[in-house]
Scaffold this motif. Structure first.
Motif, PDB file in Angstrom:
ATOM      1  N   HIS A 151       6.795  -4.598   5.812  1.00 12.50           N
ATOM      2  CA  HIS A 151       7.650  -5.683   5.331  1.00 12.50           C
ATOM      3  C   HIS A 151       8.601  -6.127   6.447  1.00 12.50           C
ATOM      4  CE1 HIS A 151      10.687  -7.747   2.918  1.00 12.50           C
ATOM      5  NE2 HIS A 151       9.695  -7.929   2.055  1.00 12.50           N
ATOM      6  N   LYS A 160      11.785   2.510   1.491  1.00 13.15           N
ATOM      7  CA  LYS A 160      11.228   2.282   0.152  1.00 13.15           C
ATOM      8  C   LYS A 160      12.189   1.455  -0.702  1.00 13.15           C
ATOM      9  CE  LYS A 160       8.732   6.672  -0.181  1.00 13.15           C
ATOM     10  NZ  LYS A 160       8.684   7.932  -0.942  1.00 13.15           N
ATOM     11  N   GLN A 161      13.456   1.788  -0.641  1.00 16.55           N
ATOM     12  CA  GLN A 161      14.458   1.063  -1.420  1.00 16.55           C
ATOM     13  C   GLN A 161      14.540  -0.390  -0.967  1.00 16.55           C
ATOM     14  OE1 GLN A 161      16.052   2.395  -4.125  1.00 16.55           O
ATOM     15  NE2 GLN A 161      16.632   0.263  -4.470  1.00 16.55           N
ATOM     16  N   VAL A 213      12.166  -2.213   0.386  1.00 16.43           N
ATOM     17  CA  VAL A 213      10.974  -2.918  -0.110  1.00 16.43           C
ATOM     18  C   VAL A 213      11.129  -3.209  -1.595  1.00 16.43           C
ATOM     19  CG1 VAL A 213       8.490  -2.700  -0.557  1.00 16.43           C
ATOM     20  CG2 VAL A 213       9.404  -2.024   1.660  1.00 16.43           C
ATOM     21  N   LYS A 214      11.639  -2.239  -2.334  1.00 15.05           N
ATOM     22  CA  LYS A 214      11.847  -2.430  -3.775  1.00 15.05           C
ATOM     23  C   LYS A 214      12.844  -3.549  -4.027  1.00 15.05           C
ATOM     24  CE  LYS A 214      13.480  -0.069  -7.884  1.00 15.05           C
ATOM     25  NZ  LYS A 214      14.172   1.115  -8.389  1.00 15.05           N
ATOM     26  N   ASP A 215      13.956  -3.553  -3.293  1.00 13.42           N
ATOM     27  CA  ASP A 215      14.993  -4.561  -3.481  1.00 13.42           C
ATOM     28  C   ASP A 215      14.539  -5.954  -3.060  1.00 13.42           C
ATOM     29  OD1 ASP A 215      16.606  -2.543  -4.398  1.00 13.42           O
ATOM     30  OD2 ASP A 215      17.774  -2.361  -2.528  1.00 13.42           O
ATOM     31  N   SER A 216      13.556  -6.027  -2.201  1.00 16.21           N
ATOM     32  CA  SER A 216      13.100  -7.344  -1.722  1.00 16.21           C
ATOM     33  C   SER A 216      12.386  -8.125  -2.831  1.00 16.21           C
ATOM     34  CB  SER A 216      12.168  -7.186  -0.525  1.00 16.21           C
ATOM     35  OG  SER A 216      10.904  -6.678  -0.936  1.00 16.21           O
ATOM     36  N   GLY A 217      11.878  -7.399  -3.841  1.00 17.50           N
ATOM     37  CA  GLY A 217      11.192  -8.071  -4.948  1.00 17.50           C
ATOM     38  C   GLY A 217       9.796  -8.564  -4.596  1.00 17.50           C
ATOM     39  N   PHE A 220       3.357  -6.559  -5.525  1.00 18.09           N
ATOM     40  CA  PHE A 220       2.315  -5.729  -4.929  1.00 18.09           C
ATOM     41  C   PHE A 220       1.013  -6.528  -4.868  1.00 18.09           C
ATOM     42  CE2 PHE A 220      -0.902  -2.359  -4.905  1.00 18.09           C
ATOM     43  CZ  PHE A 220      -0.420  -1.570  -3.874  1.00 18.09           C
TER      44      PHE A 220
END
Length: 188
Positions: free
Chosen positions: A115, A158-159, A161-165, A168
């Motif tokens: 990312h 990981k956080q 990537v998760k926060d970027s929305g 998948f």
């Protein structure tokens, strides 16, 4: 050793030479001659040696060779028929610009690990962990940092990537400049 065995041993190279000269296919001719010799070894003691044993062996070997060649041709036809039925997608690898099949999410995972919001070292560490299957300790040794430091780096990645929305899925054309995807620290 019996007289018929001596005769077969003497005639074997002559018969093989005659069959190979006439039909070619050395390996198949050799198999056919072996089968003819076996037939002679079982039949001649029971029925007697023919008047022209060499001609008998050449004839039997030629018939066996014909059977072997027919079987080989039939096998090839069956294989060709099956290959003709298979769609090109079944036996060719997909073009590079075709999206990955839905059943393999490894490429999507690779893109997510790379990312653009992640730093290059974080991209690499996350990729080694998620796609490469390396342990955090192995990655830490490769980066020459402590395992605790690498654990925090991977957790933060990981956080982020998760926060970027980011969903998948493979990136579409807007997130891939010039129609080409960027991965990790590559400039291409």
């Amino acid at each position: 050793m019996s007289a018929s065995e001596d005769l077969l041993r003497e005639l074997a190279p002559q018969v093989l030479g005659a069959v190979v000269r006439r039909y070619g296919h050395f390996d198949l001719a050799e198999d056919a001659v072996q089968e003819a010799l076996l037939a002679a070894a079982t039949q001649w003691p029971r029925d007697g040696v023919p008047d022209d044993p060499r001609a008998w062996l050449v004839t039997v070997a030629a018939r066996r060779l014909t059977d072997l060649l027919r079987a080989e041709q039939a096998r090839r036809r069956r294989e060709d028929t099956v290959a003709a039925r298979a769609l090109p997608d079944d036996w060719l690898s997909p073009p590079a610009d075709r999206p990955a099949p839905a059943s393999d999410d490894t490429l999507v995972l690779l893109f997510m690990c790379c990312h653009p919001s992640l730093s290059p070292p974080s991209q690499l560490a996350l990729t080694l962990r998620a796609v490469g299957g390396l342990t955090t300790a192995e990655i830490a040794r490769a980066f020459m940092v402590s395992e605790a430091t690498m654990t925090r780096r991977i957790t933060r990645a990981k956080q982020r990537v998760k926060d970027s929305g980011v969903p998948f899925r493979l990136p579409g054309p807007p997130s891939a400049p010039s129609g080409r995807a960027r991965c990790c620290t590559c400039s291409t």
